[in-house]
Each structure stands twice: as structure tokens, then as C-alpha cells.
Design a protein around this motif. Structure first.
Motif, PDB file in Angstrom:
ATOM      1  N   LYS A 219       0.816  -1.214   0.000  1.00  0.00           N
ATOM      2  CA  LYS A 219       0.000   0.000   0.000  1.00  0.00           C
ATOM      3  C   LYS A 219       0.851   1.267   0.000  1.00  0.00           C
ATOM      4  CE  LYS A 219      -3.980  -2.002   2.255  1.00  0.00           C
ATOM      5  NZ  LYS A 219      -4.600  -2.353   3.527  1.00  0.00           N
ATOM      6  N   GLY A 220       0.403   2.235  -0.762  1.00  0.00           N
ATOM      7  CA  GLY A 220       1.126   3.497  -0.812  1.00  0.00           C
ATOM      8  C   GLY A 220       0.987   4.152  -2.172  1.00  0.00           C
ATOM      9  N   SER A 221       1.699   5.250  -2.353  1.00  0.00           N
ATOM     10  CA  SER A 221       1.676   5.983  -3.614  1.00  0.00           C
ATOM     11  C   SER A 221       3.040   5.897  -4.282  1.00  0.00           C
ATOM     12  CB  SER A 221       1.347   7.449  -3.359  1.00  0.00           C
ATOM     13  OG  SER A 221       0.046   7.560  -2.837  1.00  0.00           O
ATOM     14  N   TYR A 222       3.026   5.603  -5.543  1.00  0.00           N
ATOM     15  CA  TYR A 222       4.258   5.421  -6.299  1.00  0.00           C
ATOM     16  C   TYR A 222       4.232   6.312  -7.536  1.00  0.00           C
ATOM     17  CZ  TYR A 222       4.451   1.225  -3.405  1.00  0.00           C
ATOM     18  OH  TYR A 222       4.475   0.363  -2.342  1.00  0.00           O
ATOM     19  N   THR A 223       5.334   6.987  -7.752  1.00  0.00           N
ATOM     20  CA  THR A 223       5.423   7.883  -8.908  1.00  0.00           C
ATOM     21  C   THR A 223       5.818   7.096 -10.151  1.00  0.00           C
ATOM     22  OG1 THR A 223       6.095   9.713  -7.494  1.00  0.00           O
ATOM     23  CG2 THR A 223       6.619   9.924  -9.821  1.00  0.00           C
ATOM     24  N   TYR A 224       5.196   7.437 -11.270  1.00  0.00           N
ATOM     25  CA  TYR A 224       5.677   6.896 -12.544  1.00  0.00           C
ATOM     26  C   TYR A 224       5.951   8.044 -13.504  1.00  0.00           C
ATOM     27  CZ  TYR A 224       0.766   7.225 -14.200  1.00  0.00           C
ATOM     28  OH  TYR A 224      -0.498   7.650 -14.540  1.00  0.00           O
ATOM     29  N   ILE A 225       6.954   7.838 -14.324  1.00  0.00           N
ATOM     30  CA  ILE A 225       7.358   8.884 -15.276  1.00  0.00           C
ATOM     31  C   ILE A 225       7.765   8.265 -16.613  1.00  0.00           C
ATOM     32  CG2 ILE A 225       8.222  10.487 -13.503  1.00  0.00           C
ATOM     33  CD1 ILE A 225      11.091   9.577 -14.253  1.00  0.00           C
ATOM     34  N   CYS A 226       7.921   9.140 -17.587  1.00  0.00           N
ATOM     35  CA  CYS A 226       8.596   8.762 -18.832  1.00  0.00           C
ATOM     36  C   CYS A 226       9.996   9.341 -18.682  1.00  0.00           C
ATOM     37  CB  CYS A 226       7.895   9.384 -20.037  1.00  0.00           C
ATOM     38  SG  CYS A 226       8.849   9.250 -21.560  1.00  0.00           S
ATOM     39  N   THR A 227      11.015   8.517 -18.927  1.00  0.00           N
ATOM     40  CA  THR A 227      12.387   8.979 -18.683  1.00  0.00           C
ATOM     41  C   THR A 227      13.076   9.532 -19.926  1.00  0.00           C
ATOM     42  OG1 THR A 227      13.292   6.747 -19.014  1.00  0.00           O
ATOM     43  CG2 THR A 227      12.737   7.392 -16.745  1.00  0.00           C
ATOM     44  N   PHE A 228      12.368   9.636 -21.029  1.00  0.00           N
ATOM     45  CA  PHE A 228      12.966  10.256 -22.222  1.00  0.00           C
ATOM     46  C   PHE A 228      13.359  11.688 -21.846  1.00  0.00           C
ATOM     47  CE2 PHE A 228      13.117  12.281 -26.369  1.00  0.00           C
ATOM     48  CZ  PHE A 228      13.641  11.302 -27.194  1.00  0.00           C
ATOM     49  N   PRO A 229      14.551  12.138 -22.303  1.00  0.00           N
ATOM     50  CA  PRO A 229      15.024  13.464 -21.884  1.00  0.00           C
ATOM     51  C   PRO A 229      13.980  14.573 -22.048  1.00  0.00           C
ATOM     52  CG  PRO A 229      16.738  12.335 -23.089  1.00  0.00           C
ATOM     53  CD  PRO A 229      15.519  11.454 -23.174  1.00  0.00           C
ATOM     54  N   GLY A 230      13.748  15.289 -20.959  1.00  0.00           N
ATOM     55  CA  GLY A 230      12.836  16.430 -20.984  1.00  0.00           C
ATOM     56  C   GLY A 230      11.363  16.097 -20.812  1.00  0.00           C
ATOM     57  N   HIS A 231      11.032  14.828 -20.653  1.00  0.00           N
ATOM     58  CA  HIS A 231       9.617  14.458 -20.608  1.00  0.00           C
ATOM     59  C   HIS A 231       9.008  14.352 -19.211  1.00  0.00           C
ATOM     60  CE1 HIS A 231       9.143  12.672 -24.932  1.00  0.00           C
ATOM     61  NE2 HIS A 231       9.807  13.818 -24.923  1.00  0.00           N
ATOM     62  N   TYR A 232       9.799  14.089 -18.218  1.00  0.00           N
ATOM     63  CA  TYR A 232       9.189  13.721 -16.927  1.00  0.00           C
ATOM     64  C   TYR A 232       8.450  14.869 -16.242  1.00  0.00           C
ATOM     65  CZ  TYR A 232      12.651  15.832 -13.750  1.00  0.00           C
ATOM     66  OH  TYR A 232      13.422  16.700 -13.045  1.00  0.00           O
ATOM     67  N   GLY A 233       8.746  16.103 -16.628  1.00  0.00           N
ATOM     68  CA  GLY A 233       8.009  17.236 -16.064  1.00  0.00           C
ATOM     69  C   GLY A 233       6.525  17.151 -16.405  1.00  0.00           C
ATOM     70  N   LEU A 234       6.236  16.726 -17.623  1.00  0.00           N
ATOM     71  CA  LEU A 234       4.849  16.615 -18.076  1.00  0.00           C
ATOM     72  C   LEU A 234       4.333  15.178 -17.998  1.00  0.00           C
ATOM     73  CD1 LEU A 234       4.909  18.875 -21.264  1.00  0.00           C
ATOM     74  CD2 LEU A 234       3.625  19.286 -19.179  1.00  0.00           C
ATOM     75  N   MET A 235       5.225  14.233 -18.241  1.00  0.00           N
ATOM     76  CA  MET A 235       4.797  12.833 -18.273  1.00  0.00           C
ATOM     77  C   MET A 235       5.075  12.182 -16.920  1.00  0.00           C
ATOM     78  SD  MET A 235       5.753  11.683 -22.144  1.00  0.00           S
ATOM     79  CE  MET A 235       4.637  10.285 -22.135  1.00  0.00           C
ATOM     80  N   LYS A 236       4.143  12.410 -16.017  1.00  0.00           N
ATOM     81  CA  LYS A 236       4.324  11.964 -14.628  1.00  0.00           C
ATOM     82  C   LYS A 236       2.960  11.625 -14.049  1.00  0.00           C
ATOM     83  CE  LYS A 236       5.674  15.241 -11.796  1.00  0.00           C
ATOM     84  NZ  LYS A 236       6.600  16.226 -11.189  1.00  0.00           N
ATOM     85  N   GLY A 237       2.910  10.610 -13.233  1.00  0.00           N
ATOM     86  CA  GLY A 237       1.645  10.259 -12.590  1.00  0.00           C
ATOM     87  C   GLY A 237       1.902   9.487 -11.314  1.00  0.00           C
ATOM     88  N   VAL A 238       0.798   9.082 -10.690  1.00  0.00           N
ATOM     89  CA  VAL A 238       0.928   8.358  -9.434  1.00  0.00           C
ATOM     90  C   VAL A 238       0.074   7.088  -9.467  1.00  0.00           C
ATOM     91  CG1 VAL A 238      -0.821   9.786  -8.298  1.00  0.00           C
ATOM     92  CG2 VAL A 238       0.822   8.542  -6.912  1.00  0.00           C
ATOM     93  N   LEU A 239       0.697   6.002  -9.037  1.00  0.00           N
ATOM     94  CA  LEU A 239      -0.010   4.734  -8.886  1.00  0.00           C
ATOM     95  C   LEU A 239      -0.363   4.611  -7.403  1.00  0.00           C
ATOM     96  CD1 LEU A 239      -0.694   1.757 -10.078  1.00  0.00           C
ATOM     97  CD2 LEU A 239       1.447   1.129  -8.968  1.00  0.00           C
ATOM     98  N   ILE A 240      -1.651   4.542  -7.098  1.00  0.00           N
ATOM     99  CA  ILE A 240      -2.091   4.462  -5.709  1.00  0.00           C
ATOM    100  C   ILE A 240      -2.513   3.026  -5.424  1.00  0.00           C
ATOM    101  CG2 ILE A 240      -3.773   5.303  -4.016  1.00  0.00           C
ATOM    102  CD1 ILE A 240      -3.875   7.893  -5.831  1.00  0.00           C
ATOM    103  N   VAL A 241      -1.828   2.417  -4.456  1.00  0.00           N
ATOM    104  CA  VAL A 241      -2.150   1.055  -4.066  1.00  0.00           C
ATOM    105  C   VAL A 241      -2.899   1.079  -2.737  1.00  0.00           C
ATOM    106  CG1 VAL A 241      -1.233  -1.257  -3.657  1.00  0.00           C
ATOM    107  CG2 VAL A 241      -0.020   0.272  -5.218  1.00  0.00           C
ATOM    108  N   SER A 242      -4.114   0.533  -2.714  1.00  0.00           N
ATOM    109  CA  SER A 242      -4.908   0.529  -1.483  1.00  0.00           C
ATOM    110  C   SER A 242      -4.951  -0.870  -0.892  1.00  0.00           C
ATOM    111  CB  SER A 242      -6.334   0.981  -1.764  1.00  0.00           C
ATOM    112  OG  SER A 242      -6.319   2.202  -2.448  1.00  0.00           O
TER     113      SER A 242
END
Ligand SMILES: [Cu+2]
Length: 166
Positions: free
Chosen positions: A143-166
């Protein structure tokens, strides 16, 4: 005069028909939008589909699953640009990861599809370009919150989200 009234009546009927169609479309659109985000607690499996495009965005920035679920996650790239120019991946990070530090190192790891050395990742897809997709399977972490991103250069600022496990 009768003719005019007849035309008015037709016009009103056509307008009503259009409205009904619009409402129907909107409803269906919302249904599609929610698909894959929330999984059923009783289900052992969760299916997640994330779309990305030439616009440098994930279409979902919040994913919800339950502890222990088997997750099948597909990343689609619906754009046209190659992975050298507009490559995308889905990289799920461990809780304690320093996001900026990780993303900086990822930028330099071109020969490894922008996945840097280290043990900060839980799971990740291939780097894909327009028209491609990749599917991964993994167990939902604790359980918890996990960040996910796209690691292509310059993308993670916009390509970011959170996986919430309950
Ligand atoms: Cu990307």
C-alpha cells in the motif's frame, strides 16, 4: 403559411435529435475515460491501458489498484514520431526515490533506453515510438503511492503520474 410551420417543425425535430446524439456521445466518452483506472477490489487482476502521443503526455495521471493484484499494463504511443525524437516509456519508481536525481541520470542513459543503473525502479516498459506499444505484468506493491514517469530526456516534467495502491 402552412409550409413555413412545417419547416419550423422539421427544424425543431432535427435539433432535438442532434441534442440527444450529443448527450449520448458525451456519456460514452466518460465511460471510456474511466476504463482501466479503477479496478475491482475483489478481482485478482487489474488491466491498465495508458495512451501517450506526440503531445508528450500520458492520458492518465492517476492509477488505482489494490495490494497484491496482478497488473497488466499496456503503454500505447498513438503518435507518428519516432522513438528517437518522441520516445515514451512507463517507469514505476520505488517510494523513496529522489525523482530529480533519478531523471537526471536517466537522461544520460541513452544506450539503455534511458533507464539508469541503480535499484530505484519497480518495473518499466520498453521505450516506444509512434504506432508502437508495450505490455508489462507485475504485482501491485505494498500500500502506498508510487510515482511513474517517462524517462525520455525532458519528458518527466509533463509525463508523470501516481499509482495508488490501497
Ligand atoms: Cu516520453
Amino acid at each position: 403559411m402552412k409550409k413555413i410551420i412545417f419547416f419550423l417543425l422539421v427544424f425543431v425535430l432535427v435539433s432535438c435529435g442532434e441534442n440527444a446524439d450529443n448527450k449520448k456521445n458525451k456519456f460514452e466518452y466518460k465511460k471510456i475515460e474511466k476504463k482501466g483506472i479503477n479496478s475491482d477490489k475483489k478481482s485478482k487482476e487489474a488491466v491498465i491501458i495508458i495512451n501517450s502521443s506526440d503531445l508528450m503526455k500520458f492520458d492518465q495521471n492517476e492509477l488505482r489498484v489494490f495490494e497484491g493484484q496482478e497488473i497488466t499494463l499496456t503503454l500505447n504511443h498513438t503518435g507518428k514520431m519516432s522513438k528517437e525524437i518522441m520516445g515514451h516509456n512507463f517507469v514505476l519508481l520505488k517510494k523513496e526515490t529522489d525523482l530529480n536525481d533519478f531523471a537526471q541520470r536517466a537522461m544520460l542513459a541513452r544506450e539503455n533506453e534511458y533507464i539508469p543503473d541503480g535499484d530505484e525502479t519497480i518495473v518499466y516498459t520498453k521505450l516506444i515510438g509512434g504506432g508502437e506499444s508495450d505490455t508489462i505484468t507485475f504485482s501491485a506493491p505494498e500500500k502506498g503511492s508510487y510515482t511513474y514517469i517517462c524517462t525520455f530526456p525532458g519528458h518527466y516534467g509533463l509525463m508523470k503520474g501516481v499509482l495508488i495502491v490501497s
